[in-house]
Design a protein around this motif. Structure first.
Motif, PDB file in Angstrom:
ATOM      1  N   ILE A 147     -50.126  68.447  16.889  1.00  0.00           N
ATOM      2  CA  ILE A 147     -49.202  68.861  18.292  1.00  0.00           C
ATOM      3  C   ILE A 147     -48.513  70.272  18.333  1.00  0.00           C
ATOM      4  O   ILE A 147     -48.619  71.761  17.077  1.00  0.00           O
ATOM      5  CB  ILE A 147     -47.911  67.624  18.139  1.00  0.00           C
ATOM      6  CG1 ILE A 147     -47.192  68.312  17.107  1.00  0.00           C
ATOM      7  CG2 ILE A 147     -48.323  66.435  18.655  1.00  0.00           C
ATOM      8  CD1 ILE A 147     -45.674  67.182  17.486  1.00  0.00           C
ATOM      9  N   GLN A 202     -41.223  64.411  23.531  1.00  0.00           N
ATOM     10  CA  GLN A 202     -42.728  64.103  23.418  1.00  0.00           C
ATOM     11  C   GLN A 202     -43.182  65.532  23.353  1.00  0.00           C
ATOM     12  O   GLN A 202     -42.843  66.422  23.994  1.00  0.00           O
ATOM     13  CB  GLN A 202     -42.772  63.421  24.609  1.00  0.00           C
ATOM     14  CG  GLN A 202     -42.372  61.891  24.580  1.00  0.00           C
ATOM     15  CD  GLN A 202     -43.536  61.316  26.136  1.00  0.00           C
ATOM     16  OE1 GLN A 202     -44.645  61.373  25.862  1.00  0.00           O
ATOM     17  NE2 GLN A 202     -42.735  60.425  26.470  1.00  0.00           N
ATOM     18  N   PRO A 245     -46.831  67.371  23.476  1.00  0.00           N
ATOM     19  CA  PRO A 245     -48.922  67.495  23.410  1.00  0.00           C
ATOM     20  C   PRO A 245     -49.181  67.628  22.663  1.00  0.00           C
ATOM     21  O   PRO A 245     -49.289  68.362  21.790  1.00  0.00           O
ATOM     22  CB  PRO A 245     -49.123  68.599  24.763  1.00  0.00           C
ATOM     23  CG  PRO A 245     -48.042  69.314  25.004  1.00  0.00           C
ATOM     24  CD  PRO A 245     -46.503  68.831  23.594  1.00  0.00           C
ATOM     25  N   CYS A 246     -50.626  66.979  22.238  1.00  0.00           N
ATOM     26  CA  CYS A 246     -51.092  67.275  21.047  1.00  0.00           C
ATOM     27  C   CYS A 246     -52.190  69.045  21.368  1.00  0.00           C
ATOM     28  O   CYS A 246     -52.082  69.344  22.068  1.00  0.00           O
ATOM     29  CB  CYS A 246     -52.475  66.006  21.368  1.00  0.00           C
ATOM     30  SG  CYS A 246     -51.681  64.964  20.748  1.00  0.00           S
ATOM     31  N   GLY A 254     -55.077  67.077  26.543  1.00  0.00           N
ATOM     32  CA  GLY A 254     -53.683  66.448  27.187  1.00  0.00           C
ATOM     33  C   GLY A 254     -52.716  65.455  26.877  1.00  0.00           C
ATOM     34  O   GLY A 254     -52.033  65.092  27.781  1.00  0.00           O
ATOM     35  N   TYR A 255     -53.013  64.798  25.483  1.00  0.00           N
ATOM     36  CA  TYR A 255     -52.057  63.487  25.290  1.00  0.00           C
ATOM     37  C   TYR A 255     -50.820  63.489  24.582  1.00  0.00           C
ATOM     38  O   TYR A 255     -50.945  64.878  24.513  1.00  0.00           O
ATOM     39  CB  TYR A 255     -53.178  62.935  23.888  1.00  0.00           C
ATOM     40  CG  TYR A 255     -52.839  60.788  24.359  1.00  0.00           C
ATOM     41  CD1 TYR A 255     -53.200  60.306  25.272  1.00  0.00           C
ATOM     42  CD2 TYR A 255     -52.198  60.616  23.005  1.00  0.00           C
ATOM     43  CE1 TYR A 255     -53.189  58.901  24.330  1.00  0.00           C
ATOM     44  CE2 TYR A 255     -51.502  59.885  22.819  1.00  0.00           C
ATOM     45  CZ  TYR A 255     -52.559  58.526  23.421  1.00  0.00           C
ATOM     46  OH  TYR A 255     -51.745  57.479  23.672  1.00  0.00           O
ATOM     47  N   THR A 256     -50.546  62.638  25.175  1.00  0.00           N
ATOM     48  CA  THR A 256     -48.572  62.819  24.209  1.00  0.00           C
ATOM     49  C   THR A 256     -47.688  62.263  23.001  1.00  0.00           C
ATOM     50  O   THR A 256     -48.730  61.518  23.306  1.00  0.00           O
ATOM     51  CB  THR A 256     -47.639  63.515  25.595  1.00  0.00           C
ATOM     52  OG1 THR A 256     -48.082  62.118  25.699  1.00  0.00           O
ATOM     53  CG2 THR A 256     -48.225  64.114  26.296  1.00  0.00           C
TER      54      THR A 256
END
Length: 236
Positions: free
Chosen positions: A131, A148, A150-151, A155-157
């Motif tokens: 991340i 949270q 973001p990776c 765009g995945y958290t």
């Protein structure tokens, strides 16, 4: 007689002082349950990729994946990231589960390895463990409900939550830990897949490394398996 009496009195005083000292020492330990435990490996003189390479027999599978995915090695060597490191056993657990599912599919699917599985799928799940920014337990400690982040791609958290575990009969007297969670794009925690860290806050020249529990299933379980199997079925 008087000399013997004085000697006995002196011995009693010495014993009394020793007893008091032992009691005070015990009290101090009980009143400070947090000071004796540190599960941080402090700092490493080098970049994050070099840190992983410096642990032969621990991160070999992770390094195999890193070297297979375009641009990942350079990012981990030079980028400003937080890395949740996964051990060889995490990859072995995942591979066994993947190939068991493929064997039991109808029709059965051929086994795969981390050297042969579809690159895009592997990349999308591997990037969950990296991340943006350098995030330590101190950054998370003030937020009881976690944060949270973001990776590095897609765009995945992922969700990170600080926790002090229990130890030696003390509530919150154990090691610092991070609860690292794949939210699976759900706001409901019962849908999340979570794993604890074993070691936290390893500072390298360019990144922070937290080490996940060795029993963690790389890829966070069935979503990874299903993605690989769906891809294999569409190729047939």
């Amino acid at each position: 007689m008087r000399n013997n009496f004085l000697k006995r009195t002196h011995v009693r005083h010495v014993i009394a002082i020793l007893i008091v000292a032992l009691i005070l020492q015990a009290c101090n330990k009980e009143e400070s349950p947090f000071v004796d435990f540190d599960n941080s490996s402090a700092s490493y003189d080098g970049d994050a990729l070099s840190y992983l390479q410096s642990k032969p027999g621990v991160y070999d599978s992770m390094l195999l994946v890193i070297n297979r995915l375009p641009g990942i090695a350079d990012s981990i060597r030079n980028g400003n990231y937080t890395i949740f490191a996964t051990s060889n056993r995490s990859y072995a657990i995942a591979l066994q589960n993947i190939n068991n599912a493929r064997r039991d599919s109808v029709p059965a699917l051929p086994p795969v390895s981390f050297s042969t599985m579809e690159q895009y799928i592997l990349d999308s799940f591997f990037c969950k463990y990296i991340i943006g920014g350098r995030i330590t337990t101190d950054d998370l400690a003030a937020r009881a409900d976690g944060l949270q982040f973001p990776c590095m791609k897609y765009g995945y958290t992922m969700h990170t939550q600080f926790e002090v575990t229990n130890a030696s009969g003390f509530l919150g007297g154990g090691p610092k830990a991070i609860f690292f969670s794949d939210t699976r794009k759900s706001v409901f925690t019962y849908n999340w897949i979570r794993v604890y860290t074993n070691t936290v806050d390893i500072k390298t020249d360019n990144a922070i490394v937290h080490v996940l529990d060795v029993g963690h299933n790389f890829g966070f379980g069935n979503d990874f398996i299903n993605a690989l199997n769906r891809h294999a079925e569409t190729e047939e």
